[in-house]
Design a protein around this motif. Structure first.
Motif, PDB file in Angstrom:
ATOM      1  N   ALA A  35       0.840  -1.209   0.000  1.00  0.00           N
ATOM      2  CA  ALA A  35       0.000   0.000   0.000  1.00  0.00           C
ATOM      3  C   ALA A  35       0.872   1.256   0.000  1.00  0.00           C
ATOM      4  O   ALA A  35       0.601   2.208  -0.729  1.00  0.00           O
ATOM      5  CB  ALA A  35      -0.920  -0.004   1.213  1.00  0.00           C
ATOM      6  N   SER A  36       1.951   1.237   0.801  1.00  0.00           N
ATOM      7  CA  SER A  36       2.788   2.442   0.844  1.00  0.00           C
ATOM      8  C   SER A  36       3.509   2.643  -0.487  1.00  0.00           C
ATOM      9  O   SER A  36       3.707   3.768  -0.926  1.00  0.00           O
ATOM     10  CB  SER A  36       3.774   2.387   2.014  1.00  0.00           C
ATOM     11  OG  SER A  36       4.497   1.197   1.965  1.00  0.00           O
ATOM     12  N   PHE A  37       3.851   1.517  -1.146  1.00  0.00           N
ATOM     13  CA  PHE A  37       4.490   1.655  -2.459  1.00  0.00           C
ATOM     14  C   PHE A  37       3.499   2.240  -3.477  1.00  0.00           C
ATOM     15  O   PHE A  37       3.850   3.123  -4.265  1.00  0.00           O
ATOM     16  CB  PHE A  37       4.993   0.290  -2.942  1.00  0.00           C
ATOM     17  CG  PHE A  37       5.623   0.348  -4.309  1.00  0.00           C
ATOM     18  CD1 PHE A  37       6.799   1.042  -4.512  1.00  0.00           C
ATOM     19  CD2 PHE A  37       5.024  -0.266  -5.388  1.00  0.00           C
ATOM     20  CE1 PHE A  37       7.377   1.120  -5.768  1.00  0.00           C
ATOM     21  CE2 PHE A  37       5.596  -0.195  -6.649  1.00  0.00           C
ATOM     22  CZ  PHE A  37       6.777   0.502  -6.839  1.00  0.00           C
ATOM     23  N   ILE A  38       2.254   1.752  -3.413  1.00  0.00           N
ATOM     24  CA  ILE A  38       1.241   2.277  -4.340  1.00  0.00           C
ATOM     25  C   ILE A  38       0.999   3.766  -4.057  1.00  0.00           C
ATOM     26  O   ILE A  38       0.898   4.583  -4.975  1.00  0.00           O
ATOM     27  CB  ILE A  38      -0.077   1.460  -4.222  1.00  0.00           C
ATOM     28  CG1 ILE A  38       0.165   0.039  -4.743  1.00  0.00           C
ATOM     29  CG2 ILE A  38      -1.206   2.126  -4.984  1.00  0.00           C
ATOM     30  CD1 ILE A  38      -0.962  -0.931  -4.465  1.00  0.00           C
ATOM     31  N   ILE A  39       0.948   4.113  -2.769  1.00  0.00           N
ATOM     32  CA  ILE A  39       0.751   5.529  -2.416  1.00  0.00           C
ATOM     33  C   ILE A  39       1.912   6.367  -2.951  1.00  0.00           C
ATOM     34  O   ILE A  39       1.713   7.420  -3.554  1.00  0.00           O
ATOM     35  CB  ILE A  39       0.620   5.688  -0.881  1.00  0.00           C
ATOM     36  CG1 ILE A  39      -0.721   5.122  -0.427  1.00  0.00           C
ATOM     37  CG2 ILE A  39       0.739   7.152  -0.474  1.00  0.00           C
ATOM     38  CD1 ILE A  39      -0.859   5.007   1.067  1.00  0.00           C
ATOM     39  N   TYR A  40       3.134   5.856  -2.743  1.00  0.00           N
ATOM     40  CA  TYR A  40       4.301   6.599  -3.227  1.00  0.00           C
ATOM     41  C   TYR A  40       4.227   6.766  -4.748  1.00  0.00           C
ATOM     42  O   TYR A  40       4.475   7.851  -5.278  1.00  0.00           O
ATOM     43  CB  TYR A  40       5.580   5.860  -2.831  1.00  0.00           C
ATOM     44  CG  TYR A  40       6.826   6.484  -3.413  1.00  0.00           C
ATOM     45  CD1 TYR A  40       7.375   7.635  -2.863  1.00  0.00           C
ATOM     46  CD2 TYR A  40       7.441   5.940  -4.537  1.00  0.00           C
ATOM     47  CE1 TYR A  40       8.504   8.225  -3.405  1.00  0.00           C
ATOM     48  CE2 TYR A  40       8.568   6.522  -5.091  1.00  0.00           C
ATOM     49  CZ  TYR A  40       9.095   7.660  -4.519  1.00  0.00           C
ATOM     50  OH  TYR A  40      10.210   8.243  -5.065  1.00  0.00           O
ATOM     51  N   PRO A 362       3.512  -0.686 -11.135  1.00  0.00           N
ATOM     52  CA  PRO A 362       4.940  -1.025 -11.216  1.00  0.00           C
ATOM     53  C   PRO A 362       5.314  -2.111 -10.201  1.00  0.00           C
ATOM     54  O   PRO A 362       4.624  -2.296  -9.194  1.00  0.00           O
ATOM     55  CB  PRO A 362       5.644   0.293 -10.868  1.00  0.00           C
ATOM     56  CG  PRO A 362       4.599   1.346 -10.950  1.00  0.00           C
ATOM     57  CD  PRO A 362       3.287   0.701 -10.754  1.00  0.00           C
ATOM     58  N   ALA A 363       6.403  -2.814 -10.511  1.00  0.00           N
ATOM     59  CA  ALA A 363       6.874  -3.872  -9.601  1.00  0.00           C
ATOM     60  C   ALA A 363       7.269  -3.263  -8.259  1.00  0.00           C
ATOM     61  O   ALA A 363       7.862  -2.181  -8.211  1.00  0.00           O
ATOM     62  CB  ALA A 363       8.068  -4.578 -10.224  1.00  0.00           C
ATOM     63  N   LEU A 364       6.890  -3.963  -7.183  1.00  0.00           N
ATOM     64  CA  LEU A 364       7.178  -3.476  -5.828  1.00  0.00           C
ATOM     65  C   LEU A 364       8.683  -3.336  -5.631  1.00  0.00           C
ATOM     66  O   LEU A 364       9.447  -4.262  -5.890  1.00  0.00           O
ATOM     67  CB  LEU A 364       6.599  -4.463  -4.813  1.00  0.00           C
ATOM     68  CG  LEU A 364       6.918  -4.210  -3.345  1.00  0.00           C
ATOM     69  CD1 LEU A 364       6.298  -2.904  -2.866  1.00  0.00           C
ATOM     70  CD2 LEU A 364       6.426  -5.357  -2.484  1.00  0.00           C
TER      71      LEU A 364
END
Lengths: 403, 236
Positions: A35-40, A362-364
């Motif tokens: 979730a934090s990666f998607i938010i970023y 995008p890939a995590l």
């Protein structure tokens, strides 16, 4: 000193609580890191340079029902009239509104059909020589369109043979050589010579998985009953000009309807609305998950302390210092937490791979898993400190009492 | 070994002030086996807690093996407890999630003894109480008497000079109680000083020296000689 083996053995012998906590930590790590990666990723996207001075631009749509005007001339009259309004920098008729989610794209070939050729997908804007100034994009190589470059046509035969492309498109189409002056092809074998290269100029789909930076300006007007017009104004004068737009357009010719008068930043905001909503939901999910995990650990430690009051008193009686008791709970929590983080990190990577396949994100980035794991570890340790200190204050004399 | 002089312990609440011990003085010499008796609420447990440094006292002087306890901070008291005192509790106080080996190991870990030395001591102590073959068992797999023997092994593992036993047979049937008492007598014969709190007068009589506490004060001194003969008489 850290009593790792006996604590591990003790956890193995009474494992239900530990396993539940471990799973909670694993789920939190997997979900929060993704979730934090998607938010970023969304924040990056929302802050991405579009190339357009969004606060100076607005668009509107003209629906002409009158048959007594030649549309191929009317658009030029309208543009000229708009440019004369005080505060207007420039105006242009276009087939697509940038950042709106609606437009046209095509694959452009390096060689004409039927030759085998590389191709690059790009969005294209049909507009005249006023497009560069109206869009506010920066020309970094070559020149702008000249009036004689512009074709007013509905047919492929008369289509123009020059184009201004974005830097990204130029690099994608000609990765190893300068693109200026080179030809590429559309409609199969129709050549377009690159006469200018602009810096950033995003497509109407800035969120698209196809590179939204790949865009082309073609000097062509396709006159029709349905036209988009983009207007660029002086900073701060846009709202006032937008308010009079319907009246001035209808004053110029009243057999038409003016709709969708909308500032470009509002257009982008509408386009991004679902992304912003999803981002907010993800933030809420992160906060809820982290809070539930922290409270879970806090509660479980409290429960363990109340369950082990006599045991803690006995340990103190047998020579444990207060710091030994605090360390015991910290080590116990760290062991459960590390187990959860290990499973959670693997799950995060697997979940990231699935999300990438399902939703084209995008890939995590593994650094997100690492940072999330560290943050979850720190949070769980903090959640244990207060109850562990309380445990350390249990009097050793409890060992001789019947509790 | 243990020297208490005019020890007072007052529990203070908002409404009530309770004197658990009043001017309590006692001297225990090295190698003694003392039974402390008294009615419920007389101050036996308070005496045991103060003797074992599990509680602080309000005023007075207490010296354990030459160390003045009154001025020690919490960490120093914990270290002194660990080094000098072996505890045997009425409810055994074994840690249910640890096996016998790990239970006996607890005080040794707090003393920072190396693994090999810990292993040697644990195995020796478990053998001494007759449970060497059950080191991997959990406490709940043992009878009450066996659990108390593990607790004794734990108390002995630190090789303390002073054993404090709080009703060590209180939760045991008479046969188990006798076995545990015999074990304590053997430990005493081996040189350890033992102070045992008990409400059982029969058990107390087996100790060479008895102390009775009533209302927080020393009520009586009784010195039994020839404890061995007495033990034989009991068995008969």
């Amino acid at each position: 000193m850290f009593e790792i083996k006996p604590i591990f053995n003790a956890l193995c012998r009474s494992k239900v609580g530990a396993i539940l906590l471990l799973l909670q930590i694993a789920i939190t790590t997997a979900v929060v890191s993704n979730a934090s990666f998607i938010i970023y990723d969304h924040v990056q996207y929302l802050n991405k340079e579009t190339g357009f001075p969004q606060d100076e631009l607005f668009r509107f749509t003209v629906l002409t029902f009158g048959k007594d005007r030649e549309l191929s001339q009317q658009f030029e009259l309208d543009e000229a009239m708009l440019r004369n309004i005080p505060g207007v920098i420039n105006a242009v008729t276009t087939n697509a509104v940038p950042l709106s989610g609606s437009g046209s794209s095509s694959s452009f070939r390096l060689k004409p059909s039927p030759e085998e050729s590389e191709s690059v997908n790009a969005a294209y804007y049909f507009a005249d020589e006023h497009a560069l100034e109206t869009f506010g994009v920066k020309l970094i190589e070559g020149r702008n369109f000249l009036p004689e470059d512009v074709r007013i046509t509905n047919t492929i035969e008369n289509a123009p043979n020059v184009a201004i492309v974005s830097k990204a498109f130029a690099e994608a189409m000609f990765p190893d050589e300068p693109a200026l002056g080179k030809n590429f092809y559309y409609f199969g074998d129709k050549p377009l010579k690159i006469i200018g290269i602009v810096d950033t100029m995003l497509s109407p789909w800035p969120r698209s998985s196809r590179p939204p930076e790949n865009t082309i300006l073609v000097p062509m007007i396709n006159p029709g009953m349905y036209q988009h017009i983009m207007v660029r104004t002086q900073a701060g004068e846009r709202a006032a000009i937008m308010r009079q737009m319907e009246d001035v357009m209808l004053d110029a010719y009243n057999k038409r309807v003016i709709i969708n008068i909308e500032a470009l930043d509002q257009v982008k905001q509408d386009y991004d609305a679902s992304d912003v909503l999803m981002m907010r939901m993800l933030i809420v999910i992160i906060l809820v998950l982290v809070s539930v995990t922290a409270l879970g650990i806090f509660g479980l430690t409290q429960f363990n302390i109340s369950k082990r009051t006599k045991q803690i008193g006995t340990r103190r009686a047998l020579g444990a210092r207060k710091s030994d008791i605090i360390r015991y709970f910290l080590v116990e929590n760290a062991m459960v937490c590390l187990g959860g983080l290990f499973i959670g990190s693997i799950s995060a990577v697997l979940l990231g791979t699935q999300l990438m396949q399902w939703y084209s994100i995008p890939a995590l980035d593994n650094s997100y898993v690492a940072v999330t794991a560290l943050a979850v570890f720190a949070m769980t340790m903090l959640a244990v400190v207060v109850p562990a200190k309380r445990a350390a204050n249990i009097s050793p004399s409890i060992a001789t009492r019947t509790v | 070994m243990l020297k208490m002089q005019k020890i007072n312990k007052v529990y203070q609440t908002e409404m009530v002030q309770t004197h658990a011990l009043r001017d309590f003085s006692l001297e225990v010499n090295e190698g003694e086996f003392i039974a402390v008796t008294g009615p419920s609420g007389s101050g036996k447990t308070t005496f045991l807690n103060i003797a074992g440094m599990l509680e602080t006292f309000t005023d007075g002087e207490y010296e354990l093996d030459g160390v003045r306890v009154g001025g020690l901070n919490d960490n120093q008291r914990a270290d002194l407890r660990n080094q000098k005192i072996g505890f045997i509790f009425q409810g055994f106080n074994l840690i249910p999630d640890l096996n016998l080996y790990e239970n006996v190991e607890v005080p040794l870990r707090y003393r920072g003894i190396k693994t090999a030395e810990r292993k040697r001591r644990i195995e020796r102590c478990l053998e001494q109480v007759g449970l060497g073959s059950r080191a991997k068992h959990l406490p709940q797999q043992l009878s009450g008497g066996q659990q108390q023997r593990v607790a004794i092994a734990r108390a002995l593992a630190g090789e303390p000079r002073f054993l404090l036993a709080d009703e060590p047979t209180g939760n045991l049937d008479s046969l188990m109680a006798r076995q545990v008492m015999e074990l304590l007598e053997q430990i005493n014969r081996d040189g350890a000083t033992i102070v045992m709190v008990t409400h059982d007068p029969e058990l107390a009589r087996r100790a060479p020296r008895n102390i009775q506490i009533v209302d927080g004060q020393m009520a009586d001194f009784t010195l039994y000689q020839g404890a061995a003969e007495h033990a034989v008489a009991m068995e008969a």
